[in-house]
Structures are given as structure tokens and as C-alpha cells.
Enzyme design. Structure first.
Site, PDB file in Angstrom:
ATOM      1  N   GLY A   1       3.978  25.793  66.661  1.00  0.00           N
ATOM      2  CA  GLY A   1       3.830  27.183  66.302  1.00  0.00           C
ATOM      3  C   GLY A   1       3.585  27.322  64.809  1.00  0.00           C
ATOM      4  O   GLY A   1       3.662  26.359  64.051  1.00  0.00           O
TER       5      GLY A   1
ATOM      6  N   GLY B   1       8.398  24.288  62.302  1.00  0.00           N
ATOM      7  CA  GLY B   1       7.633  24.730  63.456  1.00  0.00           C
ATOM      8  C   GLY B   1       7.975  23.842  64.635  1.00  0.00           C
ATOM      9  O   GLY B   1       8.252  22.651  64.458  1.00  0.00           O
TER      10      GLY B   1
ATOM     11  N   VAL C   1      11.095  20.053  60.904  1.00  0.00           N
ATOM     12  CA  VAL C   1      11.234  20.695  59.598  1.00  0.00           C
ATOM     13  C   VAL C   1      10.764  19.744  58.502  1.00  0.00           C
ATOM     14  O   VAL C   1      10.946  18.527  58.600  1.00  0.00           O
ATOM     15  CB  VAL C   1      12.698  21.135  59.358  1.00  0.00           C
ATOM     16  N   ALA C   2      10.146  20.318  57.465  1.00  0.00           N
ATOM     17  CA  ALA C   2       9.647  19.543  56.325  1.00  0.00           C
ATOM     18  C   ALA C   2      10.305  20.064  55.054  1.00  0.00           C
ATOM     19  O   ALA C   2      10.193  21.255  54.735  1.00  0.00           O
ATOM     20  CB  ALA C   2       8.131  19.654  56.228  1.00  0.00           C
TER      21      ALA C   2
ATOM     22  N   CYS D   1       2.104  28.914  55.325  1.00  0.00           N
ATOM     23  CA  CYS D   1       2.633  29.562  56.532  1.00  0.00           C
ATOM     24  C   CYS D   1       1.998  30.929  56.772  1.00  0.00           C
ATOM     25  O   CYS D   1       2.591  31.802  57.412  1.00  0.00           O
ATOM     26  CB  CYS D   1       4.154  29.662  56.467  1.00  0.00           C
TER      27      CYS D   1
END
Length: 207
Positions: free
Chosen positions: A69, A137, A149-150, A166
């Protein structure tokens, strides 16, 4: 239930993404959930419904249309990525709860460094003084999620100037090194995993 934690080192985005798809497609009801920690070479990834117009100038950096997403984000050296391959159905977790667990894990990690961070309802991720330090995402398939997650540890931030991070024009982006935390990319990894375990009430199995 416990997690199997895998340290992948530096690896190209597409093979890791394909491996996540394959793992999720082949997993059985009793397959252990896994966490993958990785650093990618430079790449822009665009979510399933992402608008290419949010990529202003890729500047020769590869662009990959992926199945998570969200809109566009950047991955590159100095960014710690935690991929969560989790059977949400088995754990009785909704997607929103999983997103919140990831956000709160990052917030808990940053608190260890003396940093106050928060999540935003209108733009998933984690922010310090309004600047985004972590993006996330997920994709859910067969009741299981992947992607994750980053966290910006010490990446070059110029790559974010070439996109609307984003999907938000002018969104400020930050990193641990700009907030007074000198760390190499994988240094926060163990603490981030522990914080996620706290959020999910789980245990870790190192691979």
C-alpha cells in the site's frame, strides 16, 4: 508464538520482494512468522495505487512498481528496513493493529535515544518535529502480511528531494544522524526487533 529473525545485509530490492511473495504464497498454517532486516541499494518503490507523478525526477535511480500500500518512497544505503512476514489471521491481528505496532516500535526505539516521536493518522509513518523518519507499508495476502517499515538511520536525504515522499509534496524527511544519534545502519536493528516484540507480546528466535 515466536519470530524467526533473519539478517539479510545489503540486498537488491526486487529479489527480496519476490522472496517475500514466495514465502507468503507457500507458507502453511504452522509456518513460523519471520522478520527480515535489510539495507537496499538506491531504489524508488511505488505502491499499488501510487501515482507516478509523485516521482519528480528519478535521476537514474531504478523505480519499481510494488504490491504494498501507499505511494512512493525511497530505499537506499543507510536506511534500515524491517520486513514483517506475519500471519495476521493466526495472531488475530487486524491490519491497523499491525501498522500501529510498527509505528509504536519505532517510537519506542527513538525514545531509547532520547527522541520524542509520534505517528500521524493522516499519513502513516513516524515523525520527529514534523519530519518523517520512518515510512511503512503492508500487503495482506491469504490473511498474512509482508513488507514493513523503513527507518532512516544515516542515508543521504537528497534522494527524497526528487519525490513527494509518501505522496505528500514538501514533506520534510529526517534521519537519526541529523538528530544527534551517530549510528551505523544495522546498529538499531536488535532494539527495533525487541520493541516490536513488546508491541506484539512475543518472543524472538535469532536465525
Amino acid at each position: 508464538m515466536a519470530f524467526l529473525v533473519r539478517m539479510l545485509g545489503r540486498a537488491d530490492y526486487e529479489p527480496v520482494w519476490r522472496a517475500m511473495q514466495e514465502f507468503t504464497g507457500q507458507r502453511a498454517d504452522d509456518t513460523a512468522d519471520e522478520l527480515w532486516l535489510v539495507e537496499h541499494p538506491p531504489v524508488y518503490t511505488l505502491g499499488m495505487n501510487g501515482d507516478p507523478a509523485h516521482i519528480l525526477d528519478a535521476g537514474g535511480v531504478p523505480v519499481v512498481r510494488t504490491d504494498r500500500g501507499g505511494q512512493v518512497t525511497y530505499h537506499g544505503p543507510g536506511q534500515l528496513v524491517l520486513y514483517t512476514l506475519v500471519d495476521l489471521q493466526r495472531r488475530k491481528l487486524g491490519v491497523r493493529r499491525m501498522v500501529s505496532a510498527l509505528e509504536q516500535a519505532v517510537i519506542g526505539l527513538l525514545r531509547q535515544y532520547g527522541l520524542e516521536a509520534r505517528a500521524r493518522g493522516d499519513a502513516p509513518g513516524v515523525y520527529v518535529d514534523g519530519a518523517k523518519i520512518a515510512s511503512l507499508g503492508l500487503r495482506v495476502r491469504r490473511g498474512c502480511c509482508y513488507h514493513g517499515v523503513a527507518l532512516n538511520v544515516c542515508p543521504e536525504l537528497e534522494a527524497f528531494d526528487r519525490i513527494h515522499p509518501c505522496g505528500h509534496a514538501g514533506l520534510a524527511v529526517t534521519r537519526l544522524t541529523d538528530l544527534g544519534v551517530e549510528a551505523q545502519v544495522f546498529e538499531p536493528a536488535a532494539a527495533l526487533v525487541r520493541e516490536l516484540m513488546v508491541q506484539l507480546g512475543d518472543e524472538e528466535i535469532a536465525a
